[in-house]
Write an enzyme that holds these catalytic residues in place. Structure first.
Site, short mmCIF file in Angstrom:
data_model
loop_
_atom_site.label_atom_id
_atom_site.label_comp_id
_atom_site.label_asym_id
_atom_site.label_seq_id
_atom_site.Cartn_x
_atom_site.Cartn_y
_atom_site.Cartn_z
N GLU A 188 -3.00 -16.51 -3.47
CA GLU A 188 -4.08 -17.39 -3.05
C GLU A 188 -4.36 -17.19 -1.57
O GLU A 188 -3.50 -16.74 -0.83
CB GLU A 188 -3.69 -18.85 -3.32
CG GLU A 188 -3.42 -19.07 -4.79
CD GLU A 188 -3.22 -20.52 -5.14
OE1 GLU A 188 -3.30 -21.38 -4.24
OE2 GLU A 188 -2.99 -20.78 -6.33
N ILE B 283 -7.25 -10.06 -6.19
CA ILE B 283 -6.91 -9.84 -7.59
C ILE B 283 -7.43 -8.49 -8.04
O ILE B 283 -8.65 -8.28 -8.13
CB ILE B 283 -7.51 -10.97 -8.47
CG1 ILE B 283 -7.05 -12.33 -7.94
CG2 ILE B 283 -7.10 -10.77 -9.93
CD1 ILE B 283 -5.56 -12.48 -7.77
N GLU C 242 8.12 -4.22 -11.68
CA GLU C 242 6.93 -3.90 -10.89
C GLU C 242 7.30 -3.13 -9.63
O GLU C 242 6.62 -2.18 -9.24
CB GLU C 242 6.18 -5.18 -10.51
CG GLU C 242 5.45 -5.77 -11.71
CD GLU C 242 4.84 -7.13 -11.39
OE1 GLU C 242 4.50 -7.38 -10.22
OE2 GLU C 242 4.72 -7.95 -12.34
N LEU D 40 -0.78 17.22 10.19
CA LEU D 40 -0.69 18.68 10.04
C LEU D 40 -2.00 19.29 9.53
O LEU D 40 -2.20 20.49 9.61
CB LEU D 40 0.47 19.05 9.11
CG LEU D 40 1.86 18.82 9.71
CD1 LEU D 40 2.95 18.92 8.64
CD2 LEU D 40 2.15 19.81 10.83
N GLY E 81 2.79 -6.30 -3.89
CA GLY E 81 4.05 -6.43 -4.64
C GLY E 81 5.15 -7.12 -3.83
O GLY E 81 6.33 -6.90 -4.05
N ASN F 237 6.77 -5.81 2.68
CA ASN F 237 8.09 -5.22 2.93
C ASN F 237 9.02 -6.16 3.69
O ASN F 237 10.25 -6.07 3.54
CB ASN F 237 7.94 -3.87 3.63
CG ASN F 237 7.45 -2.79 2.65
OD1 ASN F 237 7.24 -3.09 1.47
ND2 ASN F 237 7.31 -1.58 3.13
#
Lengths: 380, 386, 380, 386
Positions: B139, B169, B251, B346, B372, B375
């Site tokens: 949310e 979403i 997941e 590179l 997800g 981190n």
């Protein structure tokens, strides 16, 4: 915006003008111009009318007779608005000085007033598909034929070209002479036969700034359009300007960092997660402290570079150092900042997201950072 | 992924027990992504989404929900089938259709918690591509903080009445079936929302993201939306937080699979590029700096693969814990971003041009450190478990 | 200590023996040995009696007929005790295998039983002052004269040399043949005329392990002491063993990290600052989470390397990767861990401090990590 | 420090306003450190401390307390004199005598807070080297957490009675005068402890550190030590925490000076080494990796110097705040350690041998990230001020 002993009240008045122009004429059009992958031609004329083009050019040639800091003010204000994707500085701070410093009297009179008014938009064509940062290795030929040079070759990554009436083309007038064989030609694109504007390349960021391929097939350029009128000076003309160009890149990188850190601190102070302000999580606070430190160090370093520049002691190595170090740190800091915005950091309407994609170019453009290290390393 | 036949010592072949049926699926997937998707990537990126027909086509080819029971239209496959699909999709440079979201994130909620009726209605439609799945957790005001969600599900007779807003979403602009997390009386609960003709339900325009352009992402809004009680997933209120938590391990494992495929693909592109391009009279790969940077990247990818495969093996044996999944998620997405960034560098100027795959990979990668569970959340999870 | 499918109950019994030996015979003497910059000669005999030397050598030659994991067990236990500064593995896992794999029957019978018992301590002399990691560039000469080779040259960074009765010397038997001109000679140091043991160099860490310069002036070595009896095989003999040697280095680095993380987590859980446990500060917890992740990833990677080694698929590139990556991460993780110990982290009696100084060598020894990247880069 | 005349563009000369008197002090200091200290470094390292005579000698040469008033035996100098001394000491590879601790950390407490009587007694003795100074804050159980200190100062008639323990005290094994922080009734207070013949005062053996071997560090113990009330610094209880806080800005600035000198010295050693040594048939500096790494280090040192000099300038103008001093401390010591580590690596095996200066520099550097407030504390300070 920035405390600096070099800014006068006059610069601050100019800053207000620039800010007003950006907020009124540019920001509302951002999305449309990004879609078009270039600003409309008439935008340049408006910018000229507003006094944003070539502020440093001498009044004698239609400029405002400003100084380095007028260019800085424009860059700072663009950065504040996260609108660096308009290549004012290329036109005003890179190309105009070539003409003013190295051009013949005739060339100055022909081009500079119109560049200042926006009647002429300019581009500079150095990079070639096969050569990258290797200027001495360019293959575009300018063969003398009577009172014309005949241009053959191909360029890529050319900014502003979609709107440009003038393209400064780096070409070999003597293919066997290495660096000494490079000359700069002033190509008037309207009606130039054999000149083809290639694709406008789609980029990772800097969406508004167009970036094109160019093709030259037997394009005839009158000899009086050889910059400065003497062959074989191109490489040195380009080299001489590099420290200033890299100083401007460093300045841009530093201001980007500062804006990003300010925006992120403000966000972290207002956003709540897990029952408290983001900034009240120690791990977040430490990241912000790190970013703020880097931005502060970078600002001190930039000011020192400017001092050296003013004292005429900012040499090739100093320029290389400033360019690679600030652009690396800029990308790191902005990446950390973006992370603290969470999902919003990945949305184009968040300034941090645009900054993140825009600044990535800094480590590549103007000679890759690897070239900078090579240059420094060889002088150790 | 038996990659890099040219340099066997540098990237040991996978140790995962792929069988013939996995390899057959890999061939099908590779053809599909390379010939039916990759050529359209630019157009789909412009459109901000993919055409519905491509989903039907994926369904026909057996690429949708291969892990579910054949009774519901699947192939009774396993995690390795999912890995095969993901690897091939990334290698082809295709970010949408978001098959893994559909197959590996959404469908498993039905499989794990759905009633027989819920499964029988939804899964066959998902397997054919008739229905696109989505999951709606995040949310605007809460981000990674799930417990702070404000969308409400009020019981009213036989119905639930839903009000609230969700953002970021994936498939928000296109999904037919949304697994929705909302606060019911007994706590966070999951609901199956069939969007077709649903009164009070609306979608925002696809969000303008910094990458993954063809993968539509949108806000969705619930204004007194009425759902039958049978829409409650699993039939019991208050189980949502636990259900979401249970699914996160898998997941995050799949995030690691994506990250790994990104790294390896980026390196492959870059080795090829630096072998071919010249600067200052020599191939770019002949500069010691390029060689060292690529040597580092290849090693880091090899290391990451061994960790990924260990996690996959443990997961398939039912032994992967939340802490290790969190390690894989942050570590692999961090490595992914670092490696892809080095590969951009590179490429020089070409690395900034969208027509080079590495440029899009750079833009596509960044969100992996955020989605997800950001981190930082992963480090919190690991740190608390120490 | 470590879960591994390769450990049998027999290895665990061996581990208990090793642990007992280290705790009783070594740890109490650490400070004295560090001061002396070497262990006393008789320590080696005790280690031999305790079965710690050459566990992998075949019983036929006086060894215990063990496997790779016996070596690992010793290394793991040394690491647990933060006592890696005893070069068991050099003697047992590097030098003994040269003799067992490449030696003549006579050489095996002469040396291996005594190496296993500790009657002979061994060293290997490759590096020279001017050549570093460049084996093909060594200058030590072995000139054939009748039934002797005459050794002339100089070596440095030679571990175990202060106590060694046997030194395996890499020398050029054919100075014009490059790699093909290198041979390994078995030098019996007692009574070797012209052989001088140079200074025992003082190091940053690994204090107990002596590290010396060696000088050879016309040292006569009987031809039957040419390893394997055929000239010019030295380079290949050395190369062939490198993957295993680097696997052992990687193993050591991974176990170091694991021990360091465990110690640091325990400390952070017990130490209080600013009114709460160190581990309850989010910034500390995130650092610990990062370190723990790296150690976990490294363990998975090490296990995969071991599997490949067992399957005989662990080649030169794989060895190079494992060596550089694990030793870099090891130094980073241990530096982070040390930091969390505050002032205690800088005191030699804190294991983390010794680990920190000891592991720094890993990025240099066994071919610098730059050499590793070169090797991988060339194979891309 | 007008360094690197060979490569002017790479390391712009200092912008600090050094005058002739600074340069004269620099010459004296350089000769002293190079000829009277550096040759003994190994012996002093073995001994774990320096002989007292070297302090007398430093006093004779005017190297002790040059910043204090001539009335107390100083030269009325400024911060630049302190910088000159520190730069020359580091360049010569000398960590002890710890002149900066004595001059820049301890003496200023007397200058800033001491009564006339306290100054008149201590400062002249410090300026000659008769007395060595130390400061005792840290305790075994508290580390960087000053408020948690447990050493008590109990008022008893005209005396204070001190009980407690301090650790990691530089000069702990040798100091004649210790500025001691202890909890008095009104809060943390500072006391001047003259150690000679002091009943109840004892010292531990010098601690066996990982570097800075000749700089003695020890635990000190107070067992009902009686001090006259006149030992209270400044004559008022409870000011200790504020006094320590006020001094920290300058201490952290000087830490930056040390760090800077370490970086530049390490790079100079390494450029010289890599220019001279060969491997695989070419000079080490001719490998692109070496050149890039050194180019990075030189740039980082230049950047750090500009920040340091800005902080020095602001400090001298009375405008350096706690947050900026904290930035300088963590940033410069972090850079110092990274750069010295990279320089060790470029030395190959020699980098691990103590006879090479770079090896000792590596060991000496590590504590800089810990002392003067661990770098994590610096980030806390900065973060809270944002």
């Amino acid at each position: 915006m920035i405390e600096s002993p070099y800014y006068t009240p006059e610069h601050e008045i100019f800053r207000a003008d620039v800010r007003r122009f950006l907020d009124r004429e540019c920001v509302p059009n951002r999305v449309a111009w990004q879609k078009a992958c270039k600003p409309p031609r008439e935008f340049w004329t408006k910018a000229g009318e507003a006094g944003l083009l070539c502020p440093k050019v001498s009044p004698e040639y239609g400029g405002a007779g400003g100084d380095l800091w007028h260019g800085f003010v424009i860059m700072e204000e663009q950065t504040r608005a996260a609108f660096n994707e308009l290549a004012f500085y290329l036109h005003s701070d890179i190309i105009a000085p070539y003409i003013e410093l190295y051009g013949t009297e005739d060339q100055k009179r022909r081009y500079l007033p119109k560049m200042a008014s926006g009647e002429i938009v300019s581009a500079i064509a150095m990079t070639e598909p096969g050569a990258g940062s290797d200027l001495q290795g360019i293959r575009t030929r300018a063969r003398r034929e009577g009172d014309h040079y005949v241009l053959d070759g191909q360029k890529t990554f050319i900014s502003n070209a979609q709107n440009a009436e003038l393209i400064v083309v780096a070409a070999k007038t003597d293919p066997d002479a290495g660096a000494r064989g490079v000359s700069l030609l002033l190509l008037d694109t309207p009606g130039a036969e054999g000149f083809t504007l290639g694709r406008n390349l789609k980029k990772v960021g800097n969406k508004v700034q167009d970036t094109s391929e160019l093709f030259f097939e037997g394009v005839r350029v009158p000899v009086e359009n050889l910059l400065g009128g003497v062959e074989g000076r191109g490489f040195y003309q380009l080299m001489q300007r590099l420290p200033e160009e890299r100083l401007i890149m460093a300045m841009s990188a530093v201001v980007q960092m500062e804006c990003a850190v300010d925006e992120t601190v403000a966000y972290a102070r207002s956003r709540e997660t897990f029952g408290r302000k983001l900034a009240d999580h120690q791990a977040v606070r430490h990241k912000l402290a790190e970013c703020k430190t880097v931005a502060t160090v970078a600002r001190a370093y930039l000011e020192r570079c400017i001092d050296l520049f003013v004292e005429n002691r900012f040499d090739a190595q100093a320029g290389a150092m400033a360019k690679w170090w600030t652009t690396e740190r800029c990308c790191e800091v902005i990446d950390e900042c973006l992370q603290l915005f969470g999902g919003y950091g990945y949305m184009r309407d968040t300034p941090i997201a645009r900054r993140w994609a825009d600044v990535r170019l800094g480590r590549i453009a103007g000679g890759t950072n690897e070239i900078m290290k090579d240059l420094i390393g060889r002088a150790l | 992924m038996n990659t890099h036949p040219s340099a066997p010592g540098l990237s040991p072949a996978t140790s995962l027990p792929f069988r013939d049926d996995h390899e057959m699926l890999r061939q099908t997937a590779r053809r599909f992504f390379e010939t039916e998707c990759a050529p359209h990537r630019e157009a789909w990126d412009e459109a901000g989404m993919v055409p519905r027909a491509i989903w039907r086509r994926a369904g026909e080819l057996g690429l949708l929900c291969p892990r579910i029971d054949p009774a519901y239209g699947g192939a009774g496959g396993d995690l390795l089938h999912a890995i095969v699909l993901t690897e091939e999709q990334v290698k082809a440079g295709v970010v949408a259709p978001m098959i893994s979201l559909h197959n590996d994130v959404v469908a498993p909620y039905l499989v794990a918690y759905g009633s027989e009726a819920q499964k029988a209605r939804a899964l066959p439609r998902m397997a054919t591509g008739e229905w696109l799945g989505a999951i709606a957790m995040t949310e605007p005001s809460a981000g990674s903080d799930l417990r702070g969600m404000k969308t409400r599900a009020r019981r009213d007779g036989d119905d639930y009445v839903i009000s609230g807003q969700k953002t970021f979403i994936s498939h928000g602009a296109t999904a037919d079936l949304i697994v929705l997390a909302a606060q019911a009386e007994a706590g966070i609960s999951l609901f199956l929302v069939e969007t077709d003709g649903l009164a009070g339900f609306s979608r925002g325009a696809p969000l303008d993201k910094m990458g993954q352009f063809s993968a539509d992402t949108a806000e969705i809004f619930f204004d007194e939306v009425r759902l039958p009680a049978s829409a409650l997933l699993g039939g019991e209120e208050g189980r949502g937080f636990a259900q979401l938590g249970e699914r996160l391990v898998e997941e995050r494992l799949m995030t690691g699979v994506v990250a790994q495929a990104f790294m390896e693909t980026a390196i492959d592109h870059t080795v090829a590029y630096t072998r071919e391009r010249k600067a200052f009279g020599q191939r770019i790969i002949d500069f010691q700096n390029s060689r060292f940077r690529l040597a580092e990247a290849r090693t880091e990818a090899v290391v990451c693969r061994t960790f990924l495969e260990r996690c996959v093996t443990k997961f398939m044996a039912g032994r992967l814990d939340a802490s290790e999944a969190a390690m894989l998620k942050w570590w692999s997405t961090e490595q992914q971003n670092r490696i892809v960034d080095a590969c951009v560098q590179l490429h020089g100027g070409y690395g900034y041009m969208l027509e080079y795959p590495i440029a899009r990979m750079w833009l596509d990668s960044r969100v992996a450190k955020i989605y997800g569970g950001a981190n930082e959340i992963m480090k919190d999870i690991i740190g608390r478990a120490l």
